[in-house]
Motif scaffolding. Sequence first.
Motif, mmCIF file in Angstrom:
data_model
loop_
_atom_site.group_PDB
_atom_site.id
_atom_site.type_symbol
_atom_site.label_atom_id
_atom_site.label_comp_id
_atom_site.label_asym_id
_atom_site.label_seq_id
_atom_site.Cartn_x
_atom_site.Cartn_y
_atom_site.Cartn_z
ATOM 1 N N ASN A 97 26.813 52.666 29.778
ATOM 2 C CA ASN A 97 26.709 53.380 31.046
ATOM 3 C C ASN A 97 25.267 53.727 31.346
ATOM 4 O O ASN A 97 24.481 54.017 30.451
ATOM 5 C CB ASN A 97 27.540 54.656 31.003
ATOM 6 C CG ASN A 97 29.000 54.347 31.088
ATOM 7 O OD1 ASN A 97 29.418 53.442 31.826
ATOM 8 N ND2 ASN A 97 29.800 55.056 30.312
ATOM 9 N N MET A 98 24.977 53.719 32.616
ATOM 10 C CA MET A 98 23.649 54.104 33.048
ATOM 11 C C MET A 98 23.499 55.608 32.826
ATOM 12 O O MET A 98 24.382 56.376 33.168
ATOM 13 C CB MET A 98 23.539 53.776 34.526
ATOM 14 C CG MET A 98 22.147 53.666 35.003
ATOM 15 S SD MET A 98 22.151 53.133 36.709
ATOM 16 C CE MET A 98 21.057 51.764 36.614
ATOM 17 N N GLN A 99 22.402 55.995 32.235
ATOM 18 C CA GLN A 99 22.172 57.419 32.024
ATOM 19 C C GLN A 99 21.357 57.934 33.189
ATOM 20 O O GLN A 99 20.173 57.632 33.307
ATOM 21 C CB GLN A 99 21.405 57.641 30.723
ATOM 22 C CG GLN A 99 22.167 57.201 29.504
ATOM 23 C CD GLN A 99 21.300 57.245 28.271
ATOM 24 O OE1 GLN A 99 20.227 56.653 28.250
ATOM 25 N NE2 GLN A 99 21.749 57.952 27.272
ATOM 26 N N LEU A 100 22.009 58.698 34.024
ATOM 27 C CA LEU A 100 21.295 59.227 35.187
ATOM 28 C C LEU A 100 20.483 60.441 34.765
ATOM 29 O O LEU A 100 20.958 61.290 34.004
ATOM 30 C CB LEU A 100 22.289 59.612 36.269
ATOM 31 C CG LEU A 100 23.053 58.447 36.877
ATOM 32 C CD1 LEU A 100 23.999 58.955 37.936
ATOM 33 C CD2 LEU A 100 22.101 57.425 37.479
ATOM 34 N N ILE A 101 19.286 60.492 35.254
ATOM 35 C CA ILE A 101 18.427 61.632 34.933
ATOM 36 C C ILE A 101 18.480 62.568 36.128
ATOM 37 O O ILE A 101 17.827 62.361 37.136
ATOM 38 C CB ILE A 101 17.008 61.173 34.609
ATOM 39 C CG1 ILE A 101 17.053 60.265 33.400
ATOM 40 C CG2 ILE A 101 16.097 62.356 34.366
ATOM 41 C CD1 ILE A 101 15.824 59.474 33.197
ATOM 42 N N LYS A 104 16.929 68.177 36.923
ATOM 43 C CA LYS A 104 15.605 68.462 37.484
ATOM 44 C C LYS A 104 15.022 69.736 36.877
ATOM 45 O O LYS A 104 13.831 69.849 36.665
ATOM 46 C CB LYS A 104 15.703 68.624 38.995
ATOM 47 C CG LYS A 104 16.102 67.356 39.700
ATOM 48 C CD LYS A 104 14.877 66.571 40.116
ATOM 49 C CE LYS A 104 15.205 65.153 40.521
ATOM 50 N NZ LYS A 104 16.214 65.067 41.572
#
Lengths: 274, 324
Positions: A97-101, A104
């Motif tokens: 899975n894409m690790q969303l950053i 903030k």
Amino acid sequence: MPALDDYKSSWADEIELESGSLPPPTEEIDENGVKTVTEYKLNKDDKKVKVVRTYKLQKLVVSKSIAHRRSLHKFGDSVNDEPGPNSQTTFVSEDINMQLITNKEEERSNDTVLDPKNQFAKCRFCNGGHFTTNCPYRHTAAYIEKILDTKPAASTSAAETTTSKSGGKYVPPFIKDQQNKNAASKGGRDDTTAIRISNLSESTSDADLEELTNKFGRKSKMYLAKDKNTGLCKGFAYVHFYSKEDAAAAIETLDGFGYDHLILKAEWSKPQYN
Amino acid sequence: MRPLMLQGHERSITQIRYNREGDLLFSSSKDSKPNVWFTINGERLGTYNGHQGAVWCIDVDWTSTKFISGSGDMSLKLWSVETGKNIASIESKSSVRCCNFSYSGNQAAYSTDRAMGQDCELFIIDVRTMDSSLNDAQPILRLPMKNSKITSMLWFLDETIITGHENGLVSIYDTRMGREVNSVKEHTSVIQDMQLSRDMTMFVTASKDCTAKLFDADSLVCLKQYKTERPVNSAAISPIYDHVVLGGGQEAMDVTTTSTKAGKFDSRFFHLIYEEEFARLKGHFGPINSLAFHPDGKSYASGGEDGFVRIQVFDQSYHELVFE
């Protein structure tokens, strides 16, 4: 009499099939366009293994050039490959899975550490750009020392008396012993100045305990409960101080103090009843 | 979607490239055989056998009929995409580092290394006639590079070539005048890769100085900068979104001398305009050497030092991503 065609294979053949050769591979396509291929093969230990592969069949409308290229013959090292992906060169890896950053806030607080101009938080302990509660050094013994220094005068009065005592007039040991004896109940040990520290981590050693408590004043005895076999801390310790004030100061500071990721509990040692 | 792993190479991948329609993916590695794959299911169409050394660079023309590869065996080879047959082999004096077809596919450019007493040179050849006569045809243009070696190259249409150099210099050469038109030095280290945006107005550079930068393809004005804490080996611009993907990690020889934290081998996605990293994708267990977006922007491929090529189709959440 039934027609001979009904007996496609005799039971004798079936037994032979089971004991010797492998069943032939089968292919099934259901109405949802899912193709199931079942194969049988022998593994390393000569055991029969059933391999079931499922494919989703898709129909794509593509341009002529792409369709033409799909029909090309394989060449080079792939010249002998069957149509379809070769499991030697192509395989599907586990899902990633894409690790969303998206955090903030975390980034922002990191920025303030990096940029000294924007410091709105200042650690009372190490003067770094973070809140004291987030100080990376807060679980070390040096932290206690600092806290003792910065505590309001009222609460550190006990600590002060100890420092004045230790820095003041020399009291010969035998006089001190006498003082202690006065205070002592029956027997040679005085439990009124002893404190119990619990919820210590397993890795706590005598040296750690020494370091943790030596700021509060002189100690007469220190006992760290350890497991007989492993030598690891059992999670509690008794510390006997010379003066009750020192012990009180220690309890006040150490009760609820975060040490080695655990919150310590410090209390007066309860007298032993025999 | 689960990523496809393509294991056709025995050594680390040097470059990967999609054809124009995106149905084929070409890959080259330090072993001597470039591969071609179907992107839809990861099936290998074939290998181009004939090189004797590491293949450093590959390119395919827009019709997907011609394929070129430059190798450390000091040759540039031209191949037929569909049959894998070698059509021509052009010998050079040192290993071929970069090769590209022009936009029309009528010309090709290649650059050679500064090695064995040879200067780095840029050659342009005519590839309209695809036969063995190319073997000893004279190049249209031959430009010696005095200052620094070319490490990456791009054609901008058919008239100009953009080169990235070992010292961080980016230059534009006019192929008809045969001279340098413009150059800037925004990077401080080797430029490993350069890739154009879909509309060809901008390109992104990937440099060992731990940054990737976005340049205007005409004026060479540096528009944006994407900072990381590790060398960037490749960068690509999404054809459909304002996204840039960066791949890198330290060089294999430096792995033992850097902390483990620095050796993260994820692909990192940055917003093109805000210069902000918004996502990462794990996968490789070595540095990523080359990255490319599928022309439809719905998947991308990466080739790494570990010898694998991975094709990852983006899931729905990527397409639904919104920036505040």
